[in-house]
Motif scaffolding. Structure first.
Motif, short mmCIF file in Angstrom:
data_model
loop_
_atom_site.label_atom_id
_atom_site.label_comp_id
_atom_site.label_asym_id
_atom_site.label_seq_id
_atom_site.Cartn_x
_atom_site.Cartn_y
_atom_site.Cartn_z
N GLU A 102 -13.16 -32.48 -68.95
CA GLU A 102 -12.30 -31.48 -69.59
C GLU A 102 -11.44 -30.73 -68.57
O GLU A 102 -10.29 -30.42 -68.84
CB GLU A 102 -13.16 -30.52 -70.43
N GLU A 103 -12.01 -30.47 -67.40
CA GLU A 103 -11.20 -29.80 -66.35
C GLU A 103 -10.07 -30.69 -65.88
O GLU A 103 -8.93 -30.26 -65.73
CB GLU A 103 -12.10 -29.46 -65.15
N ASN A 147 -17.85 -31.66 -68.52
CA ASN A 147 -17.10 -30.53 -67.95
C ASN A 147 -16.02 -31.02 -67.01
O ASN A 147 -14.88 -30.55 -67.05
CB ASN A 147 -18.03 -29.58 -67.18
N ASP A 148 -16.38 -31.97 -66.16
CA ASP A 148 -15.40 -32.55 -65.24
C ASP A 148 -14.25 -33.16 -66.01
O ASP A 148 -13.08 -32.97 -65.68
CB ASP A 148 -16.06 -33.66 -64.40
N TRP A 206 -8.46 -31.51 -56.70
CA TRP A 206 -9.57 -31.15 -57.60
C TRP A 206 -10.77 -32.07 -57.36
O TRP A 206 -11.91 -31.62 -57.24
CB TRP A 206 -9.09 -31.25 -59.06
#
Ligand code: ZN
Length: 416
Positions: A18-19, A15-16, A46
């Motif tokens: 992809e963000e 997830n990280d 971020w």
């Protein structure tokens, strides 16, 4: 704890990934996060948010390195650093640098969640300007106290833009030396990175254990002849600088390949003067780079190139100047860390391979300062610094787990 029992949260790591990939996206599917640009600052913000969200300490220093810290309960504990870089080259790939920082963060989060106390602080670091938008390896050089202050003040014609970038990022040139850390406080540095080459892929290896990072010499060769009318000057009177330089370029590759196993040469640019249809070239400036894992061999390559250039120059009655631009020494990874990573791979039944890195990394700077280890994951066709850069997710997750278990193993065997 049994080594094989605990793993990182691969889904959270993904997830990280992809963000982060959404920051600085380019139309061709790559990313542009030049160091200290707005995109780079957005990536840092971020990253700081992820650190805070995980209940870890956010730390930054005077050269812009941004890190998260998982503190040990042991008083006066030293620090183990994990890291890499979030900056990229223009239209670069999603994996170079980012996976090392994100895997490091995931290590800290997993340990924090499980409330595992370590005998050392664990710090995940995003180093400033690894890619050299302004000053190559700025962050790691700052942290290790090896920044040449004078060079920094005269970065080049983009000086004004560099100062603006520094201002935007809250970095003051007068204070960057304060980022230097005490050697005694740091017990090691580990970096996970994509291989950027094909040795792992070709051998079907899942993980590369870096042994050495090649040294690199760059220099400028200047071939000087004389200009003249390209039609009327007799053949016997011509002193054509480009003919000498061209001869050198074609022979240099052949010479290094046949005489120096593992050596590489690159002739990166030629500038030809006066540069007209109807004039014989009087001067050629040629940029030459060579790389080898062994310092003595690197020096021998440089000498052989110089000898070759002199021979090529004299065969066309040219004069030759040679100017060394930069020397980055070969780096060797710490034996204990190499063995620890090897033991982790054995315990996890992972196919691993000892490799040489032909590209520079923050680890190259860090190894002069603290015991350093580097873990490579395969990347498809060795493509990097390109939107086409790609690594299979299972390799990244495996690499992150090797990093994690290496930290655990170091903690288990650590004694002051
Ligand atoms: Zn990198």
């Amino acid at each position: 704890m049994d080594l094989n029992q605990r793993h990182l949260n691969g889904e959270r790591l993904r997830n990280d990934f992809e963000e982060l990939a959404l920051i600085g996206t380019t139309p061709s599917g790559g990313v542009t996060r030049l160091a200290l640009s707005l995109e780079d600052l957005e990536a840092r913000a971020w990253f700081a948010n992820r650190i805070e969200e995980a209940g870890l300490f956010v730390h930054d220093d005077d050269v812009g390195n941004l890190s998260g810290i998982y503190s040990s309960k042991t008083p006066n504990a030293p620090t183990l650093i994990l890291g890499s870089h979030l900056d990229t080259v223009p239209n670069g790939g999603l994996y170079d640098g980012s996976i090392g920082v994100l895997a490091g963060l995931e290590c800290l989060r997993t340990l924090h969640e499980a409330q595992i106390d370590l005998p050392f602080h664990l710090e995940v670091m995003n180093f400033t300007d690894e890619e050299g938008t302004w000053f190559s390896l700025l962050g790691s050089r700052g942290l290790t106290g090896t920044l040449p202050q004078n060079e920094l003040r005269h970065v080049d014609v983009r000086d004004g833009a560099f100062r603006a970038a520094l201002l935007r990022s809250g970095i003051e040139l007068e204070r960057v030396h304060l980022a230097a850390r005490e050697r005694a406080d740091i017990i090691g540095y580990l970096e996970l990175h994509i291989e950027q080459s094909t040795h792992l892929e070709k051998t079907g290896s899942q993980i590369g254990i870096v042994r050495d990072i090649v040294g690199r010499n760059t220099s400028k060769f200047i071939f000087r002849g004389s200009s003249g009318h390209s039609g009327t000057t007799e053949r016997a009177n011509r002193r054509d600088a480009l003919q000498g330089a061209a001869l050198f370029v074609t022979q240099a590759h052949q010479m290094v390949q046949s005489n120096f196993d593992g050596g590489l040469v690159n002739c990166g640019n030629l500038s030809v003067l006066p540069g007209r249809f109807n004039m014989i070239p009087s001067q050629v400036d040629l940029l030459v780079e060579c790389r080898h894992r062994d310092e003595n061999t690197l020096a021998a390559i440089e000498n052989a190139l110089l000898q070759l250039a002199e021979d090529c120059a004299s065969s066309h009655r040219l004069a030759l100047d040679h100017r060394r631009v930069e020397h980055i020494p070969a780096a060797h990874m710490d034996e204990t860390l190499v063995n620890t990573i090897q033991q982790v791979c054995d315990a996890l039944e992972i196919h691993c391979l000892d490799v040489v890195s032909y590209s520079g990394h923050d680890a190259q700077v860090m190894q002069n300062f603290t015991p350093t280890g580097m873990i490579f994951v395969p990347c498809v066709n060795g493509i990097s610094h390109s939107p086409a850069e790609y690594s299979h997710w299972e390799h990244i997750e495996l690499g992150a787990n090797v990093l994690f278990h290496t930290v655990m193993k170091l903690a288990a065997t650590y004694s002051r």
